[in-house]
Design a protein around this motif. Structure first.
Motif, PDB file in Angstrom:
ATOM      1  N   GLN A  93     -10.496  -0.937   3.790  1.00 24.65           N
ATOM      2  CA  GLN A  93      -9.149  -0.357   3.813  1.00 24.65           C
ATOM      3  C   GLN A  93      -8.293  -1.085   4.849  1.00 24.65           C
ATOM      4  O   GLN A  93      -8.784  -1.444   5.916  1.00 24.65           O
ATOM      5  N   ASN A  94      -7.020  -1.296   4.527  1.00 28.74           N
ATOM      6  CA  ASN A  94      -6.041  -1.999   5.365  1.00 28.74           C
ATOM      7  C   ASN A  94      -6.257  -3.516   5.413  1.00 28.74           C
ATOM      8  O   ASN A  94      -5.537  -4.212   6.087  1.00 28.74           O
ATOM      9  N   GLY A  95      -7.257  -4.006   4.697  1.00 23.10           N
ATOM     10  CA  GLY A  95      -7.461  -5.453   4.636  1.00 23.10           C
ATOM     11  C   GLY A  95      -6.711  -6.043   3.460  1.00 23.10           C
ATOM     12  O   GLY A  95      -6.444  -5.366   2.468  1.00 23.10           O
ATOM     13  N   LYS A  96      -6.328  -7.304   3.597  1.00 23.30           N
ATOM     14  CA  LYS A  96      -5.730  -8.051   2.490  1.00 23.30           C
ATOM     15  C   LYS A  96      -6.630  -9.254   2.264  1.00 23.30           C
ATOM     16  O   LYS A  96      -6.832 -10.060   3.160  1.00 23.30           O
ATOM     17  N   PHE A  97      -7.174  -9.365   1.059  1.00 23.61           N
ATOM     18  CA  PHE A  97      -8.141 -10.404   0.755  1.00 23.61           C
ATOM     19  C   PHE A  97      -7.591 -11.377  -0.282  1.00 23.61           C
ATOM     20  O   PHE A  97      -7.007 -10.954  -1.276  1.00 23.61           O
TER      21      PHE A  97
END
Length: 152
Positions: free
Chosen positions: A47-51
């Motif tokens: 969560q809150n990550g951008k991959f």
């Protein structure tokens, strides 16, 4: 045939992308290489990550499956822990791939795998063992890696 289908699927994904997913061509002149930006699903350690997920389509698409790999490091049993970031997805295996499958479904499946890893189909055995036997530590490390590598 493949270029027409790829262009159509790309247009659909750009116009109405699945939740948490944004798609664009890696290079405007190459229909076969896509950059997919995937948000870590809510409630997952990502969560809150951008991959960044790289999607490479074979010229034989849809008769051969696309290759999916993470351009962002991720702590996950189904993604290799090296600079290739290869993702193990059952539906992308040549013997399981169906030409009727769509890229949107592949991307939704990949994102769902962030919520529910498949430790019995792992490429990183050590992480899979940890996921099964010490879930708290797995979540902690996955969150740590997300903070370290996947914040925009």
């Amino acid at each position: 045939m493949s270029q027409k289908r790829i262009a159509k699927e790309l247009a659909e994904l750009v116009e109405s992308p699945p939740e948490g997913i944004k798609v664009e061509l890696a290079d405007e002149s190459d229909l076969y290489q896509w950059n997919v930006y995937m948000e870590g699903p809510e409630g997952s350690p990502f969560q809150n990550g951008k991959f960044l997920v790289k999607l490479k389509l074979p010229t034989e698409y849809p008769f051969k499956p696309p290759a999916v790999s993470f351009g962002t490091k991720i702590y996950h049993p189904n993604v290799t822990n090296d600079d290739k970031g290869s993702m193990c997805l059952g539906m992308l295996r040549p013997d399981e791939w169906k030409p009727s499958s769509k890229i949107a479904a592949v991307l939704q499946f990949a994102r769902q795998l962030l919520v529910e890893p498949m430790p019995d189909d792992a490429v990183e055995g050590r992480i899979a063992e940890q996921y099964k036997n010490d879930r708290a530590r797995y979540d902690e490390l996955a969150k740590e890696w997300t903070r370290k590598y996947a914040t925009a």
